[in-house]
Design a protein around this motif. Structure first.
Motif, PDB file in Angstrom:
ATOM      1  N   GLU A 297       0.834  -1.338  -0.044  1.00 35.20           N
ATOM      2  CA  GLU A 297      -0.026  -0.151   0.028  1.00 35.20           C
ATOM      3  C   GLU A 297       0.600   1.059  -0.104  1.00 35.20           C
ATOM      4  OE1 GLU A 297      -3.319   0.483  -0.001  1.00 35.20           O
ATOM      5  OE2 GLU A 297      -3.362  -1.890  -0.603  1.00 35.20           O
ATOM      6  N   ARG A 298       0.285   2.290  -0.370  1.00 33.71           N
ATOM      7  CA  ARG A 298       0.935   3.766  -0.417  1.00 33.71           C
ATOM      8  C   ARG A 298       1.172   3.966   0.930  1.00 33.71           C
ATOM      9  NH1 ARG A 298       0.596   6.869  -5.734  1.00 33.71           N
ATOM     10  NH2 ARG A 298       1.050   8.520  -4.290  1.00 33.71           N
ATOM     11  N   GLN A 299       2.300   4.666   1.264  1.00 34.87           N
ATOM     12  CA  GLN A 299       2.580   4.986   2.643  1.00 34.87           C
ATOM     13  C   GLN A 299       2.275   6.538   2.666  1.00 34.87           C
ATOM     14  OE1 GLN A 299       6.557   3.319   3.839  1.00 34.87           O
ATOM     15  NE2 GLN A 299       5.155   2.614   5.502  1.00 34.87           N
ATOM     16  N   GLY A 300       2.085   6.878   4.062  1.00 36.01           N
ATOM     17  CA  GLY A 300       1.914   8.410   4.158  1.00 36.01           C
ATOM     18  C   GLY A 300       2.567   9.007   5.140  1.00 36.01           C
ATOM     19  N   VAL A 301       2.784  10.317   5.303  1.00 32.74           N
ATOM     20  CA  VAL A 301       3.468  10.935   6.290  1.00 32.74           C
ATOM     21  C   VAL A 301       3.428  10.207   7.632  1.00 32.74           C
ATOM     22  CG1 VAL A 301       4.025  13.261   7.507  1.00 32.74           C
ATOM     23  CG2 VAL A 301       3.824  12.833   5.020  1.00 32.74           C
ATOM     24  N   GLY A 302       4.546   9.891   8.420  1.00 29.44           N
ATOM     25  CA  GLY A 302       4.301   9.362   9.705  1.00 29.44           C
ATOM     26  C   GLY A 302       4.267   8.073   9.806  1.00 29.44           C
ATOM     27  N   ASP A 303       4.097   7.081   8.653  1.00 29.96           N
ATOM     28  CA  ASP A 303       4.208   5.890   8.490  1.00 29.96           C
ATOM     29  C   ASP A 303       5.767   5.419   8.685  1.00 29.96           C
ATOM     30  OD1 ASP A 303       1.682   5.439   8.308  1.00 29.96           O
ATOM     31  OD2 ASP A 303       1.642   5.329   6.037  1.00 29.96           O
ATOM     32  N   THR A 304       6.231   4.383   9.180  1.00 31.05           N
ATOM     33  CA  THR A 304       7.501   3.725   9.387  1.00 31.05           C
ATOM     34  C   THR A 304       7.813   2.525   8.686  1.00 31.05           C
ATOM     35  OG1 THR A 304       7.619   4.855  11.484  1.00 31.05           O
ATOM     36  CG2 THR A 304       9.151   2.944  11.226  1.00 31.05           C
ATOM     37  N   ARG A 305       8.718   2.377   7.867  1.00 27.97           N
ATOM     38  CA  ARG A 305       9.214   1.312   7.320  1.00 27.97           C
ATOM     39  C   ARG A 305      10.540   0.647   7.889  1.00 27.97           C
ATOM     40  NH1 ARG A 305      10.696   4.266   2.068  1.00 27.97           N
ATOM     41  NH2 ARG A 305      11.912   5.402   3.628  1.00 27.97           N
ATOM     42  N   VAL A 306      10.508  -0.609   7.804  1.00 28.60           N
ATOM     43  CA  VAL A 306      11.731  -1.506   8.161  1.00 28.60           C
ATOM     44  C   VAL A 306      12.478  -2.339   7.139  1.00 28.60           C
ATOM     45  CG1 VAL A 306      12.375  -3.097   9.825  1.00 28.60           C
ATOM     46  CG2 VAL A 306      10.450  -1.605  10.399  1.00 28.60           C
ATOM     47  N   PHE A 307      13.543  -1.673   6.750  1.00 27.38           N
ATOM     48  CA  PHE A 307      14.334  -2.571   5.639  1.00 27.38           C
ATOM     49  C   PHE A 307      15.397  -3.290   6.506  1.00 27.38           C
ATOM     50  CE2 PHE A 307      13.170   1.671   3.754  1.00 27.38           C
ATOM     51  CZ  PHE A 307      12.326   1.223   2.568  1.00 27.38           C
ATOM     52  N   ARG A 308      15.398  -4.422   5.671  1.00 32.53           N
ATOM     53  CA  ARG A 308      16.630  -5.508   5.917  1.00 32.53           C
ATOM     54  C   ARG A 308      17.539  -5.631   4.744  1.00 32.53           C
ATOM     55  NH1 ARG A 308      12.759  -6.451   9.319  1.00 32.53           N
ATOM     56  NH2 ARG A 308      12.568  -7.611  11.064  1.00 32.53           N
ATOM     57  N   THR A 309      18.756  -5.352   4.991  1.00 33.76           N
ATOM     58  CA  THR A 309      19.892  -5.544   4.026  1.00 33.76           C
ATOM     59  C   THR A 309      21.045  -6.554   4.633  1.00 33.76           C
ATOM     60  OG1 THR A 309      19.418  -3.581   2.935  1.00 33.76           O
ATOM     61  CG2 THR A 309      21.380  -4.293   2.420  1.00 33.76           C
ATOM     62  N   GLY A 310      21.138  -7.963   4.317  1.00 34.90           N
ATOM     63  CA  GLY A 310      21.906  -8.731   4.800  1.00 34.90           C
ATOM     64  C   GLY A 310      21.593  -8.699   6.449  1.00 34.90           C
ATOM     65  N   ARG A 311      22.408  -8.657   7.185  1.00 33.08           N
ATOM     66  CA  ARG A 311      22.130  -8.563   8.893  1.00 33.08           C
ATOM     67  C   ARG A 311      21.539  -7.207   9.250  1.00 33.08           C
ATOM     68  NH1 ARG A 311      26.938 -11.860  11.860  1.00 33.08           N
ATOM     69  NH2 ARG A 311      27.882 -10.167  10.626  1.00 33.08           N
ATOM     70  N   SER A 312      21.729  -6.272   8.451  1.00 35.96           N
ATOM     71  CA  SER A 312      21.486  -4.834   8.784  1.00 35.96           C
ATOM     72  C   SER A 312      20.046  -4.596   8.786  1.00 35.96           C
ATOM     73  CB  SER A 312      22.099  -3.778   8.181  1.00 35.96           C
ATOM     74  OG  SER A 312      22.112  -2.619   8.381  1.00 35.96           O
ATOM     75  N   VAL A 313      19.394  -4.089   9.770  1.00 34.16           N
ATOM     76  CA  VAL A 313      18.203  -3.565   9.773  1.00 34.16           C
ATOM     77  C   VAL A 313      18.016  -2.015  10.336  1.00 34.16           C
ATOM     78  CG1 VAL A 313      15.856  -3.813  10.987  1.00 34.16           C
ATOM     79  CG2 VAL A 313      17.369  -5.827  10.760  1.00 34.16           C
ATOM     80  N   SER A 314      17.199  -1.413   9.234  1.00 31.06           N
ATOM     81  CA  SER A 314      16.964   0.160   9.483  1.00 31.06           C
ATOM     82  C   SER A 314      15.437   0.523   9.683  1.00 31.06           C
ATOM     83  CB  SER A 314      17.672   1.212   8.385  1.00 31.06           C
ATOM     84  OG  SER A 314      17.215   0.829   7.060  1.00 31.06           O
ATOM     85  N   ARG A 315      15.041   1.439  10.451  1.00 29.19           N
ATOM     86  CA  ARG A 315      13.676   1.836  10.446  1.00 29.19           C
ATOM     87  C   ARG A 315      13.788   3.347   9.905  1.00 29.19           C
ATOM     88  NH1 ARG A 315      12.370   2.705  15.844  1.00 29.19           N
ATOM     89  NH2 ARG A 315      10.286   2.845  15.084  1.00 29.19           N
ATOM     90  N   GLU A 316      12.826   3.536   9.201  1.00 32.13           N
ATOM     91  CA  GLU A 316      12.624   5.098   8.651  1.00 32.13           C
ATOM     92  C   GLU A 316      11.235   5.505   8.504  1.00 32.13           C
ATOM     93  OE1 GLU A 316      14.415   4.593   4.603  1.00 32.13           O
ATOM     94  OE2 GLU A 316      16.470   4.466   5.563  1.00 32.13           O
ATOM     95  N   ARG A 317      11.303   6.594   8.771  1.00 36.52           N
ATOM     96  CA  ARG A 317       9.665   7.374   9.069  1.00 36.52           C
ATOM     97  C   ARG A 317       9.541   8.425   7.640  1.00 36.52           C
ATOM     98  NH1 ARG A 317       9.013   9.068  14.005  1.00 36.52           N
ATOM     99  NH2 ARG A 317       8.115   7.113  14.755  1.00 36.52           N
ATOM    100  N   VAL A 318       8.493   8.066   7.247  1.00 32.44           N
ATOM    101  CA  VAL A 318       8.179   9.052   6.103  1.00 32.44           C
ATOM    102  C   VAL A 318       7.523  10.331   6.759  1.00 32.44           C
ATOM    103  CG1 VAL A 318       6.578   9.753   4.056  1.00 32.44           C
ATOM    104  CG2 VAL A 318       7.404   7.291   4.465  1.00 32.44           C
ATOM    105  N   VAL A 319       8.424  11.427   6.503  1.00 29.64           N
ATOM    106  CA  VAL A 319       8.337  12.704   6.925  1.00 29.64           C
ATOM    107  C   VAL A 319       7.747  13.960   6.178  1.00 29.64           C
ATOM    108  CG1 VAL A 319       9.904  12.322   8.835  1.00 29.64           C
ATOM    109  CG2 VAL A 319      10.481  13.546   6.708  1.00 29.64           C
ATOM    110  N   GLU A 320       7.712  13.622   4.601  1.00 26.25           N
ATOM    111  CA  GLU A 320       7.216  14.507   3.852  1.00 26.25           C
ATOM    112  C   GLU A 320       7.093  14.067   2.518  1.00 26.25           C
ATOM    113  OE1 GLU A 320       8.612  19.238   2.182  1.00 26.25           O
ATOM    114  OE2 GLU A 320       9.935  17.593   3.073  1.00 26.25           O
ATOM    115  N   LEU A 321       5.684  14.201   2.079  1.00 30.70           N
ATOM    116  CA  LEU A 321       5.420  13.835   0.817  1.00 30.70           C
ATOM    117  C   LEU A 321       4.773  15.031   0.012  1.00 30.70           C
ATOM    118  CD1 LEU A 321       3.528  10.436   1.627  1.00 30.70           C
ATOM    119  CD2 LEU A 321       5.812  10.668   0.519  1.00 30.70           C
TER     120      LEU A 321
END
Length: 151
Positions: free
Chosen positions: A47-71
């Motif tokens: 689904e399309r994300q909006g401002v305030g939504d948080t995504r979790v990405f995995r690359t190898g063993r690395s995990v990052s959390r990112e919040r959408v702050v502007e669209l």
């Protein structure tokens, strides 16, 4: 001390096609070095994300959390990294209609790493990684447009 990077790419796809990929986390592993993406809280990553939504990405063993702050539809996608190794990290993807057609992408970021004396390393690493992201996004959007036009 804050550091920054800026990378660019061009896609023959229109800005709305590129933007559509940016706001759907499930597409990121299709066009980037990221292995897996999900929406925090169990939302549908397709689904399309909006401002305030948080995504979790995995690359190898690395995990990052990112919040959408502007669209800004078809023009701007802004996000912040919510964890280590940064005190702050703000990334922006700007999309502009190219004079020759398609979309010019500018992916940039400002950040300050937590570990002292690692700023230059992260600047070097993020410039290379984000160039792969921008190039992958541009190419995948173009391929999707060709598929849609052929169907």
């Amino acid at each position: 001390m804050p550091y920054s990077y800026t990378v660019t790419a061009h896609s023959p796809a229109p800005p709305e096609a590129v933007f559509s990929l940016l706001v759907r986390p499930s597409t990121w592993p299709l066009w980037s070095p990221i292995d897996a993406a999900e929406t925090e809280g169990g939302g549908d990553p397709g689904e399309r994300q909006g401002v305030g939504d948080t995504r979790v990405f995995r690359t190898g063993r690395s995990v990052s959390r990112e919040r959408v702050v502007e669209l800004v539809a078809d023009r701007l996608f802004g996000y912040e990294n919510l964890g280590a190794p940064f005190r702050f990290y703000r990334g922006t993807v700007e999309l502009a209609e190219a004079p020759q057609g398609g979309t010019d992408l500018t992916w940039s970021g400002r950040f300050e790493p937590k570990p002292r004396f690692t700023g230059r390393f992260w600047q070097w690493y993020l410039t290379r990684f984000m160039q792969r992201m921008a190039d992958g996004l541009a190419a995948y959007a173009a391929a999707e447009e060709r598929r849609a036009g052929a169907g």
